[in-house]
Design an enzyme around this catalytic site. Structure first.
Site, PDB file in Angstrom:
ATOM      1  NE  ARG A  22      49.116  49.410  37.806  1.00 17.85           N
ATOM      2  CZ  ARG A  22      48.336  48.548  38.455  1.00 17.85           C
ATOM      3  NH1 ARG A  22      48.850  47.712  39.351  1.00 17.85           N
ATOM      4  NH2 ARG A  22      47.036  48.501  38.211  1.00 17.85           N
ATOM      5  CE  LYS A  49      46.182  53.259  38.693  1.00 19.41           C
ATOM      6  NZ  LYS A  49      45.935  53.050  37.267  1.00 19.41           N
ATOM      7  CG  HIS A 111      50.926  50.957  31.542  1.00 20.75           C
ATOM      8  ND1 HIS A 111      50.991  50.614  32.874  1.00 20.75           N
ATOM      9  CD2 HIS A 111      49.610  51.002  31.231  1.00 20.75           C
ATOM     10  CE1 HIS A 111      49.759  50.471  33.347  1.00 20.75           C
ATOM     11  NE2 HIS A 111      48.906  50.713  32.377  1.00 20.75           N
ATOM     12  NE  ARG A 114      49.451  47.051  34.018  1.00 15.20           N
ATOM     13  CZ  ARG A 114      48.997  46.335  35.052  1.00 15.20           C
ATOM     14  NH1 ARG A 114      49.754  45.368  35.555  1.00 15.20           N
ATOM     15  NH2 ARG A 114      47.814  46.585  35.584  1.00 15.20           N
ATOM     16  CG  HIS A 137      43.030  45.907  36.358  1.00 14.70           C
ATOM     17  ND1 HIS A 137      42.821  45.668  35.026  1.00 14.70           N
ATOM     18  CD2 HIS A 137      44.095  46.753  36.412  1.00 14.70           C
ATOM     19  CE1 HIS A 137      43.701  46.337  34.304  1.00 14.70           C
ATOM     20  NE2 HIS A 137      44.501  46.988  35.121  1.00 14.70           N
ATOM     21  CE1 TYR A 147      27.909  38.624  50.365  1.00 13.64           C
ATOM     22  CE2 TYR A 147      27.552  40.599  49.036  1.00 13.64           C
ATOM     23  CZ  TYR A 147      27.249  39.818  50.143  1.00 13.64           C
ATOM     24  OH  TYR A 147      26.311  40.242  51.027  1.00 13.64           O
TER      25      TYR A 147
END
Length: 176
Positions: A22, A49, A111, A114, A137, A147
């Site tokens: 970013r 973020k 942006h 991305r 993310h 997990y």
């Protein structure tokens, strides 16, 4: 093109595209986050973020940009120092306005690179989990997140080098 764009801005924009980071992460990058020996950029949680630390494997091309920036502006404080007198880092709109000057007004955003990275990497067959981790993310499924803690660092290193090589190839095909 882009002859009137400040060197810091050009290099920051290139680094942003190469790392799929970013823009605020790049603008706030400091030299103490950079590990050139191990070719990684470790962004602390407070600058992310999703407030969890993120390690970015650096391609040879990204390392070359950092080495150039270090020679030009020193290796203390912000990696990409502000252009205006007394400003520590590049302002929020500096890279966006540079895109405008390159002729991308209403056609691209910083942006947006991305999304381009994600689309091309997915189409090339890279694993979705690796791409999502490269974009920092977080897993939305709580059970899976509990997990699934892999950082995929080696796979991401391979992905980021592939991306940088692809961009270099595209740049060369445009130049010829």
């Amino acid at each position: 093109a882009g002859g009137d764009i400040h060197t810091t801005t050009k290099l920051a924009l290139q680094f942003t595209i190469l790392t799929a980071a970013r823009s605020n992460e790049v603008r706030g990058a400091t030299w103490d986050e950079i590990d050139l020996k191990n070719q990684v950029w470790k962004i602390p949680p407070e600058r992310m973020k999703m407030t969890s630390a993120h390690t970015v494997p650096l391609s040879k091309q990204a390392v070359a940009i950092l080495e150039r920036v270090g020679k030009l502006f020193g290796t203390e404080g912000n990696v990409f120092p502000g252009i205006r007198q007394g400003s520590k880092q590049l302002s929020e709109n500096t890279m966006l306005y540079a895109l405008y000057r390159l002729g991308y007004h209403s056609k691209a955003t910083v942006h947006g690179f991305r999304a381009t990275f994600s689309t091309i990497a997915n189409e090339a067959g890279f694993a979705g989990d690796v791409i999502e981790k490269a974009l920092a993310h977080e897993e939305r499924n709580r059970v899976r997140a509990a997990y699934h803690r892999s950082e995929y660092l080696e796979q991401r290193r391979e992905l980021m080098q592939w991306w940088a090589d692809l961009l270099k190839e595209l740049e060369c095909s445009i130049d010829t």
